[in-house]
Design a protein around this motif. Structure first.
Motif, PDB file in Angstrom:
ATOM      1  N   ALA A 167       6.030   6.308  -3.619  1.00  0.00           N
ATOM      2  CA  ALA A 167       5.532   6.577  -2.263  1.00  0.00           C
ATOM      3  C   ALA A 167       5.778   8.047  -1.973  1.00  0.00           C
ATOM      4  O   ALA A 167       6.906   8.537  -2.079  1.00  0.00           O
ATOM      5  N   LEU A 168       4.699   8.730  -1.646  1.00  0.00           N
ATOM      6  CA  LEU A 168       4.781  10.166  -1.338  1.00  0.00           C
ATOM      7  C   LEU A 168       4.800  10.312   0.176  1.00  0.00           C
ATOM      8  O   LEU A 168       3.844   9.925   0.850  1.00  0.00           O
ATOM      9  N   GLN A 169       5.897  10.881   0.701  1.00  0.00           N
ATOM     10  CA  GLN A 169       6.024  10.998   2.161  1.00  0.00           C
ATOM     11  C   GLN A 169       6.348  12.438   2.536  1.00  0.00           C
ATOM     12  O   GLN A 169       7.047  13.130   1.790  1.00  0.00           O
ATOM     13  N   SER A 170       5.861  12.878   3.688  1.00  0.00           N
ATOM     14  CA  SER A 170       6.229  14.234   4.132  1.00  0.00           C
ATOM     15  C   SER A 170       5.939  14.390   5.614  1.00  0.00           C
ATOM     16  O   SER A 170       5.344  13.510   6.244  1.00  0.00           O
ATOM     17  N   GLY A 171       6.353  15.545   6.154  1.00  0.00           N
ATOM     18  CA  GLY A 171       5.929  15.918   7.487  1.00  0.00           C
ATOM     19  C   GLY A 171       4.413  16.025   7.489  1.00  0.00           C
ATOM     20  O   GLY A 171       3.775  16.092   6.428  1.00  0.00           O
ATOM     21  N   GLU A 172       3.828  16.032   8.680  1.00  0.00           N
ATOM     22  CA  GLU A 172       2.364  16.023   8.745  1.00  0.00           C
ATOM     23  C   GLU A 172       1.805  17.439   8.623  1.00  0.00           C
ATOM     24  O   GLU A 172       2.231  18.340   9.348  1.00  0.00           O
ATOM     25  N   ARG A 173       0.859  17.605   7.703  1.00  0.00           N
ATOM     26  CA  ARG A 173       0.171  18.894   7.520  1.00  0.00           C
ATOM     27  C   ARG A 173      -1.294  18.607   7.242  1.00  0.00           C
ATOM     28  O   ARG A 173      -1.611  17.648   6.538  1.00  0.00           O
ATOM     29  N   SER A 174      -2.162  19.469   7.774  1.00  0.00           N
ATOM     30  CA  SER A 174      -3.582  19.226   7.520  1.00  0.00           C
ATOM     31  C   SER A 174      -4.278  20.493   7.025  1.00  0.00           C
ATOM     32  O   SER A 174      -5.498  20.592   7.064  1.00  0.00           O
ATOM     33  N   ASP A 175      -3.498  21.476   6.526  1.00  0.00           N
ATOM     34  CA  ASP A 175      -4.129  22.689   6.003  1.00  0.00           C
ATOM     35  C   ASP A 175      -4.791  22.378   4.649  1.00  0.00           C
ATOM     36  O   ASP A 175      -4.324  21.515   3.903  1.00  0.00           O
ATOM     37  N   PRO A 176      -5.903  23.082   4.347  1.00  0.00           N
ATOM     38  CA  PRO A 176      -6.669  22.770   3.127  1.00  0.00           C
ATOM     39  C   PRO A 176      -5.813  22.821   1.858  1.00  0.00           C
ATOM     40  O   PRO A 176      -5.985  22.002   0.955  1.00  0.00           O
ATOM     41  N   GLY A 177      -4.863  23.768   1.806  1.00  0.00           N
ATOM     42  CA  GLY A 177      -4.025  23.885   0.607  1.00  0.00           C
ATOM     43  C   GLY A 177      -3.224  22.610   0.389  1.00  0.00           C
ATOM     44  O   GLY A 177      -3.103  22.105  -0.741  1.00  0.00           O
ATOM     45  N   PHE A 178      -2.687  22.041   1.465  1.00  0.00           N
ATOM     46  CA  PHE A 178      -1.894  20.804   1.380  1.00  0.00           C
ATOM     47  C   PHE A 178      -2.788  19.650   0.912  1.00  0.00           C
ATOM     48  O   PHE A 178      -2.425  18.893  -0.002  1.00  0.00           O
ATOM     49  N   ILE A 179      -3.952  19.556   1.534  1.00  0.00           N
ATOM     50  CA  ILE A 179      -4.863  18.441   1.211  1.00  0.00           C
ATOM     51  C   ILE A 179      -5.277  18.500  -0.267  1.00  0.00           C
ATOM     52  O   ILE A 179      -5.235  17.490  -0.977  1.00  0.00           O
ATOM     53  N   ASP A 180      -5.609  19.711  -0.733  1.00  0.00           N
ATOM     54  CA  ASP A 180      -5.991  19.872  -2.149  1.00  0.00           C
ATOM     55  C   ASP A 180      -4.836  19.507  -3.079  1.00  0.00           C
ATOM     56  O   ASP A 180      -5.020  18.841  -4.092  1.00  0.00           O
ATOM     57  N   ARG A 181      -3.648  19.959  -2.698  1.00  0.00           N
ATOM     58  CA  ARG A 181      -2.481  19.707  -3.572  1.00  0.00           C
ATOM     59  C   ARG A 181      -2.213  18.217  -3.706  1.00  0.00           C
ATOM     60  O   ARG A 181      -1.941  17.719  -4.796  1.00  0.00           O
ATOM     61  N   ILE A 182      -2.268  17.507  -2.571  1.00  0.00           N
ATOM     62  CA  ILE A 182      -2.008  16.060  -2.636  1.00  0.00           C
ATOM     63  C   ILE A 182      -3.045  15.381  -3.522  1.00  0.00           C
ATOM     64  O   ILE A 182      -2.706  14.551  -4.381  1.00  0.00           O
ATOM     65  N   GLU A 183      -4.304  15.785  -3.357  1.00  0.00           N
ATOM     66  CA  GLU A 183      -5.363  15.174  -4.174  1.00  0.00           C
ATOM     67  C   GLU A 183      -5.072  15.406  -5.666  1.00  0.00           C
ATOM     68  O   GLU A 183      -5.135  14.488  -6.485  1.00  0.00           O
ATOM     69  N   ARG A 184      -4.691  16.647  -5.976  1.00  0.00           N
ATOM     70  CA  ARG A 184      -4.418  16.986  -7.381  1.00  0.00           C
ATOM     71  C   ARG A 184      -3.207  16.202  -7.898  1.00  0.00           C
ATOM     72  O   ARG A 184      -3.221  15.659  -8.995  1.00  0.00           O
ATOM     73  N   LEU A 185      -2.174  16.121  -7.059  1.00  0.00           N
ATOM     74  CA  LEU A 185      -0.957  15.429  -7.499  1.00  0.00           C
ATOM     75  C   LEU A 185      -1.207  13.933  -7.707  1.00  0.00           C
ATOM     76  O   LEU A 185      -0.683  13.336  -8.650  1.00  0.00           O
ATOM     77  N   VAL A 186      -2.001  13.340  -6.822  1.00  0.00           N
ATOM     78  CA  VAL A 186      -2.318  11.911  -6.994  1.00  0.00           C
ATOM     79  C   VAL A 186      -3.015  11.719  -8.342  1.00  0.00           C
ATOM     80  O   VAL A 186      -2.668  10.813  -9.122  1.00  0.00           O
ATOM     81  N   ARG A 187      -3.967  12.612  -8.647  1.00  0.00           N
ATOM     82  CA  ARG A 187      -4.667  12.495  -9.941  1.00  0.00           C
ATOM     83  C   ARG A 187      -3.696  12.652 -11.116  1.00  0.00           C
ATOM     84  O   ARG A 187      -3.775  11.938 -12.113  1.00  0.00           O
ATOM     85  N   GLU A 188      -2.755  13.598 -10.974  1.00  0.00           N
ATOM     86  CA  GLU A 188      -1.784  13.823 -12.060  1.00  0.00           C
ATOM     87  C   GLU A 188      -0.861  12.613 -12.221  1.00  0.00           C
ATOM     88  O   GLU A 188      -0.552  12.201 -13.337  1.00  0.00           O
ATOM     89  N   ILE A 189      -0.426  12.054 -11.095  1.00  0.00           N
ATOM     90  CA  ILE A 189       0.470  10.873 -11.188  1.00  0.00           C
ATOM     91  C   ILE A 189      -0.283   9.723 -11.861  1.00  0.00           C
ATOM     92  O   ILE A 189       0.279   8.976 -12.666  1.00  0.00           O
ATOM     93  N   LYS A 190      -1.570   9.629 -11.566  1.00  0.00           N
ATOM     94  CA  LYS A 190      -2.379   8.555 -12.167  1.00  0.00           C
ATOM     95  C   LYS A 190      -2.522   8.707 -13.687  1.00  0.00           C
ATOM     96  O   LYS A 190      -2.851   7.757 -14.378  1.00  0.00           O
ATOM     97  N   LYS A 191      -2.290   9.942 -14.179  1.00  0.00           N
ATOM     98  CA  LYS A 191      -2.398  10.135 -15.640  1.00  0.00           C
ATOM     99  C   LYS A 191      -1.154   9.652 -16.376  1.00  0.00           C
ATOM    100  O   LYS A 191      -1.164   9.490 -17.592  1.00  0.00           O
ATOM    101  N   ILE A 192      -0.051   9.456 -15.639  1.00  0.00           N
ATOM    102  CA  ILE A 192       1.197   9.067 -16.302  1.00  0.00           C
ATOM    103  C   ILE A 192       1.063   7.651 -16.864  1.00  0.00           C
ATOM    104  O   ILE A 192       0.703   6.720 -16.120  1.00  0.00           O
ATOM    105  N   ASP A 193       1.305   7.518 -18.140  1.00  0.00           N
ATOM    106  CA  ASP A 193       1.288   6.213 -18.799  1.00  0.00           C
ATOM    107  C   ASP A 193       0.015   5.420 -18.474  1.00  0.00           C
ATOM    108  O   ASP A 193       0.077   4.220 -18.136  1.00  0.00           O
ATOM    109  N   GLY A 194      -1.114   6.105 -18.517  1.00  0.00           N
ATOM    110  CA  GLY A 194      -2.407   5.425 -18.334  1.00  0.00           C
ATOM    111  C   GLY A 194      -2.604   4.805 -16.960  1.00  0.00           C
ATOM    112  O   GLY A 194      -3.263   3.778 -16.818  1.00  0.00           O
ATOM    113  N   GLY A 195      -2.014   5.410 -15.950  1.00  0.00           N
ATOM    114  CA  GLY A 195      -2.267   4.929 -14.570  1.00  0.00           C
ATOM    115  C   GLY A 195      -1.405   3.752 -14.179  1.00  0.00           C
ATOM    116  O   GLY A 195      -1.781   2.950 -13.320  1.00  0.00           O
ATOM    117  N   SER A 196      -0.235   3.628 -14.807  1.00  0.00           N
ATOM    118  CA  SER A 196       0.555   2.417 -14.547  1.00  0.00           C
ATOM    119  C   SER A 196       1.293   2.444 -13.207  1.00  0.00           C
ATOM    120  O   SER A 196       1.772   1.416 -12.760  1.00  0.00           O
TER     121      SER A 196
END
Ligand code: SAM
Ligand code: SF4
Length: 360
Positions: free
Chosen positions: A103-132
């Motif tokens: 579970a990824l939790q944080s203070g609330e931010r809506s700047d484009p850099g934050f939104i892009d980073r979360i999207e990228r990180l979710v994709r990277e986490i999904k690559k770990i062990d074939g999306g397990s």
């Protein structure tokens, strides 16, 4: 009176007055209520507890909620944000420990850099062990496009507490402005459900000015919203927040804990197959708080995976439990504590909400 109480315990759809009777129980009736919450859970979900490895991604927040230590107006907080590598390291640890989800939790931010980073990180986490690993996000209010991008990247659960479903109380614990709109919060919950997230919400219990009627209303709100998950926890006053000035108006810690347990047990009766979190705040005000929540009907625990040096800066409220524990210690401790109350951890599984999976 006794017969009436037993009747209510077996009503599948208790009304507001019934709920208020259950939330007023003391002594043997309170014990009976908590046992009923456990019975319903064991009957419908078994004795498994699901884990979400909690990654407290950052404490920078644009909001000013009157109860929370991370509010932007609190100048005493050392602000941090984990690097991509630190987040992925936490996720890999969750995978190694068999947690099944993060579970990824944080203070609330809506700047484009934050939104892009979360999207990228979710994709990277999904690559770990074939999306397990399953991914829950708890990153506050966002626009529909952002929620959709994160969902398409692979996040499938989202936790956004309503904090109080009573609009008047909501505005007593939040500033009354566009950034803290009750209606936006409701719209966000609807949007999350519409996109297809397993959507979770919840409230704080024992807030200043909160009434029994409002708490009963919160439970009816969860049911009406047909959410897949709920996270309930006691309110803990933070000295560097505006709400602290009302600390003498709130019930003592034991009463806030007992009320949280009543809420969990009644909600389990009303929504037998949802996922319900035994919040860390329970353990903060009672060393046995998390186990008590599990024994009253909760079925999810969020062990903290945030790197040690940042944990004390994620200072939502004072004396947060397990701030100094290492993940492997935490796991052994959890295994032992849960076995003592007849429960076991379901390792290496996403642990989705049965209420949600049956519907979809
Ligand atoms: N910023 C996101 C949000 O507000 O949804 C996620 C992080 S926020 C710190 C997570 C939860 O912490 C909130 O939903 C709130 O219920 C809880 N929280 C904040 N201050 C608290 C306090 N003083 N006592 C108990 N819970 C608190
Ligand atoms: Fe920010 Fe969430 Fe705390 Fe509100 S509750 S101040 S949005 S971190």
């Amino acid at each position: 009176m006794q017969a009436a109480f037993e009747d209510i315990l077996f009503k599948p759809e208790p009304d507001r007055e019934d709920i208020k009777v259950l939330l007023s129980t003391e002594g043997p009736q309170l014990e009976r209520l908590l046992r009923r919450g456990l019975e319903v859970k064991l009957d419908r979900l078994d004795n498994y507890v699901h884990l979400r490895g909690l990654i407290e991604f950052g404490n920078v927040c644009e909001k000013n909620c009157l109860y929370c230590g991370l509010r932007t107006g609190n100048g005493k907080v050392a602000r941090y944000c984990l690097s991509d590598e630190e987040v992925l390291e936490c996720a890999r640890l969750a995978q190694t420990l068999g947690y099944g989800s993060v579970a990824l939790q944080s203070g609330e931010r809506s700047d484009p850099g934050f939104i892009d980073r979360i999207e990228r990180l979710v994709r990277e986490i999904k690559k770990i062990d074939g999306g397990s690993l399953g991914i829950t996000l708890s990153l506050g209010e966002q626009c529909e496009e952002t929620y959709r991008r994160w969902f398409e990247a692979g996040a499938h659960r989202y936790l956004l507490r309503i904090e109080s479903s009573d609009e008047e109380l909501y505005y007593r614990i939040h500033p009354r402005n566009d950034k803290h709109s009750f209606h936006t919060r409701l719209e966000c919950l609807e949007t999350l459900k519409h996109i297809g997230y397993q959507t979770g919400t919840g409230v704080m219990v024992g807030l200043p000015f909160q009434t029994l009627d409002q708490l009963a209303g919160d439970l009816l709100f969860f049911k009406r919203m047909d959410v897949a998950m709920v996270g309930l926890g006691p309110y803990i006053p933070h000295p560097d927040t505006p709400l602290y000035r009302y600390k003498d108006l709130i019930p003592p810690a034991k009463e806030r804990m007992d009320m949280t347990l009543r809420m969990i047990a009644v909600l389990r009766m009303m929504m037998p197959e949802i996922n319900m979190v035994a919040a860390t705040a329970n353990q903060t005000i009672d060393p046995q708080g998390r186990e008590k929540a599990i024994a009253a009907g909760a079925n999810v625990i969020m062990p903290n995976l945030t790197p040690g040096e940042y944990r004390e800066s994620y200072f939502i409220y004072p004396d947060k439990a397990c701030v100094k524990d290492q993940p492997d210690q935490c796991q052994t401790c959890l295994d032992i504590r849960l076995a003592a109350i007849g429960h076991k951890i379901q390792y290496n599984a996403w642990g989705d909400s049965l209420a949600f999976t049956k519907k979809h």
